[in-house]
Design an enzyme around this catalytic site. Structure first.
Site, PDB file in Angstrom:
ATOM      1  N   SER A   1       5.043   5.368 -24.836  1.00 41.75           N
ATOM      2  CA  SER A   1       3.958   4.674 -25.540  1.00 41.75           C
ATOM      3  C   SER A   1       2.986   5.604 -26.272  1.00 41.75           C
ATOM      4  O   SER A   1       2.301   5.166 -27.183  1.00 41.75           O
ATOM      5  CB  SER A   1       3.174   3.779 -24.580  1.00 41.75           C
ATOM      6  OG  SER A   1       2.402   4.550 -23.702  1.00 41.75           O
TER       7      SER A   1
ATOM      8  N   LYS B   1      -3.806   5.584 -22.790  1.00 38.79           N
ATOM      9  CA  LYS B   1      -3.839   4.954 -24.118  1.00 38.79           C
ATOM     10  C   LYS B   1      -4.957   5.572 -24.954  1.00 38.79           C
ATOM     11  O   LYS B   1      -5.788   6.303 -24.456  1.00 38.79           O
ATOM     12  CB  LYS B   1      -4.087   3.441 -24.000  1.00 38.79           C
ATOM     13  CG  LYS B   1      -3.092   2.691 -23.155  1.00 38.79           C
ATOM     14  CD  LYS B   1      -1.738   2.641 -23.790  1.00 38.79           C
ATOM     15  CE  LYS B   1      -0.770   1.883 -22.879  1.00 38.79           C
ATOM     16  NZ  LYS B   1       0.595   2.165 -23.200  1.00 38.79           N
TER      17      LYS B   1
END
Length: 188
Positions: A46, A90
């Site tokens: 990710s 993230k």
């Protein structure tokens, strides 16, 4: 009797010194990782290209997240709102009050949405949006789920294949050049 007693006295003093030292080290590590900074292991696709998918060790600090001094673009460690046992990494895209536009499902279509990040929340996304579970899925992230802001990528951990290939190359180097460089040892 006297020598036995002095032995136990010395042993007791050494044990107490060692115990106090261990307690000090444990206390230091506890305070440091709870309030200042902590290491985290990040793996998965990710955050490609920022982080390597086979794994990275990063150092994250807790001070800016406690004082809510995050900026757009910061990479953060968070507790997943979907599964509390997962701790993903993230990037902060939007802060409270920001309007964030995003493509809902980049692989299927170009449908986009715009949301306003509510007070006490941030909007996070992975760098590789095609393979990331982020705010596009679970919505704005509350500040309470942010564990820290990444300061440094300490190391890029190697996949097993690349590790074996590096060991092979060192082994062949040792065979070719022998003990000339101090790489081969007969001591086992």
């Amino acid at each position: 009797m006297g020598s036995s007693s002095s032995f136990w006295n010395v042993a007791y003093r050494q044990a107490m010194k060692s115990g106090v030292f261990v307690a000090k080290v444990y206390s230091f590590l506890h305070v440091t990782t709870t309030y200042l900074a902590f290491p985290a292991f990040a793996f998965g696709p990710s955050m490609i290209p920022t982080l390597h998918p086979s794994g990275n060790v990063v150092l994250a600090e807790r001070i800016s997240t406690r004082s809510r001094k995050l900026s757009r673009g910061d990479v953060i460690v968070l507790q997943s709102p979907e599964d509390p046992n997962k701790i993903p990494i993230k990037r902060v895209i939007g802060l409270e009050g920001d309007c964030v536009s995003f493509v809902v499902d980049p692989e299927k279509n170009d449908e986009s949405r715009t949301v306003v990040v509510p007070k006490g929340h941030v909007w996070v996304q992975g760098d590789y949006t095609q393979n990331s579970r982020d705010s596009r899925i679970f919505g704005p992230l509350p500040y309470g789920l942010i564990r820290g802001r990444v300061l440094w990528r300490v190391c890029i951990c190697l996949t097993l294949y690349s590790l074996i290939s590096r060991i092979k190359s060192v082994f062949f180097f040792c065979i070719l050049f022998g003990n000339q460089y101090g790489l081969v040892s007969n001591d086992i």
